[in-house]
Design an enzyme around this catalytic site. Structure first.
Site, PDB file in Angstrom:
ATOM      1  N   LYS A  12       0.608  -1.121  -0.002  1.00 62.72           N
ATOM      2  CA  LYS A  12       0.181  -0.147  -0.263  1.00 62.72           C
ATOM      3  C   LYS A  12       0.965   1.202  -0.074  1.00 62.72           C
ATOM      4  O   LYS A  12       1.783   1.345   0.961  1.00 62.72           O
ATOM      5  CB  LYS A  12      -0.685  -0.094   1.087  1.00 62.72           C
ATOM      6  CG  LYS A  12      -1.995   0.698   1.147  1.00 62.72           C
ATOM      7  CD  LYS A  12      -3.032   0.206   2.547  1.00 62.72           C
ATOM      8  CE  LYS A  12      -4.272   1.065   2.312  1.00 62.72           C
ATOM      9  NZ  LYS A  12      -5.021   0.669   3.666  1.00 62.72           N
TER      10      LYS A  12
HETATM   11  O1  G3P Z   1      -9.003   1.860   4.818  1.00 62.47           O
HETATM   12  C1  G3P Z   1      -8.924   3.158   5.288  1.00 62.47           C
HETATM   13  C2  G3P Z   1      -9.405   3.280   6.557  1.00 62.47           C
HETATM   14  O2  G3P Z   1      -8.619   2.301   7.735  1.00 62.47           O
HETATM   15  C3  G3P Z   1      -9.503   4.588   7.067  1.00 62.47           C
HETATM   16  O3  G3P Z   1     -10.690   4.671   7.860  1.00 62.47           O
HETATM   17  O4  G3P Z   1     -12.203   5.391   9.738  1.00 62.47           O
HETATM   18  O5  G3P Z   1      -9.891   6.238   9.673  1.00 62.47           O
HETATM   19  O6  G3P Z   1     -11.352   6.983   7.804  1.00 62.47           O
HETATM   20  P1  G3P Z   1     -11.160   5.748   8.887  1.00 62.47           P
END
Ligand code: G3P
Length: 217
Positions: free
Chosen positions: A83
């Site tokens: 990634k």
């Molecule tokens: O896959 C990306 C994710 O982990 C981000 O999620 O909830 O931190 O915006 P969030």
């Protein structure tokens, strides 16, 4: 739509895997931090558990170091997907790794143009963050629709991996739009089975069955 689990919680991944709900796993530096585990160890454990792609993220900002980190992460297992962030250094790393046969997930995508250049750099997956767009009053799902149109217009092979999913409605909308993959925390995936009418119906069946005095086993 493929389901990836957005976590490094090995027990949660194993539980969902038993239900057939794990087509892959995504992690990031924040997720690794929350797990309290060593990145190499926990990523190897996840790769052993899951057949599909497991995203492990580089943490440097410059191309040379990012590429070296990506190559090291790729050595963990066959199903590693490296990634990289959506920066020019990340895209350069994406091109180099993709050219040498390593799958790459380009992350932190917030615009259709970013998704376009990630596809041109050979990304296997693009990760648009819908929840973080919703957080600033921009409709995250409109971005998924735009990327779907662009990728379909030109037959790009890059898969749309909807990320930053916070709700079950995000899952439904991603599936309606035709996203290739949705990555969600285990709690959101578990909620997909919930419905109050299912609970009420089951309670009624249970009560009526008790009145019959019968047994199947
Ligand atoms: O896959 C990306 C994710 O982990 C981000 O999620 O909830 O931190 O915006 P969030």
């Amino acid at each position: 739509m493929k389901f990836f689990v957005d976590t490094a919680d090995v027990e949660a991944i194993a539980e969902l895997n038993d239900y057939g709900m794990v087509d892959g796993v995504t992690t990031n530096p924040s997720i690794i931090m929350k797990s309290g585990r060593d990145i190499m160890e926990v990523t190897k454990e996840i790769c052993d558990l899951v057949d599909g792609p497991v995203s492990a993220e580089v943490v440097s900002m410059d191309f040379e170091t990012m590429l070296a980190e990506g190559r090291k992460l790729a050595e963990i297992a066959e199903n590693i997907c490296v990634k990289v962030p959506l920066t020019w250094a990340g895209l350069q790393t994406c091109k180099a790794l993709s050219d040498s046969g390593t799958k790459v997930n380009v992350t932190l995508c917030f615009s259709a143009n970013q998704a376009l250049i990630a596809a041109k750099a050979g990304a296997s997956f693009i990760s648009p963050f819908v929840g973080r767009l919703d957080d600033i009053n921009i409709d995250g799902m409109e971005l998924i629709e735009d990327i779907r149109s662009i990728y379909d217009n030109y037959d790009f092979n890059t898969e749309i991996l909807v990320a930053s999913i916070r709700t079950v409605n995000h899952m439904k909308e991603a599936a309606i739009i035709g996203a290739d993959v949705a990555t969600a925390p285990p709690a959101v995936i578990k909620k997909l089975a919930q419905h109050p009418l299912t609970d009420a119906g089951l309670a009624a069946f249970e009560a009526d069955w008790a009145k019959t005095g019968q047994k199947i086993l």
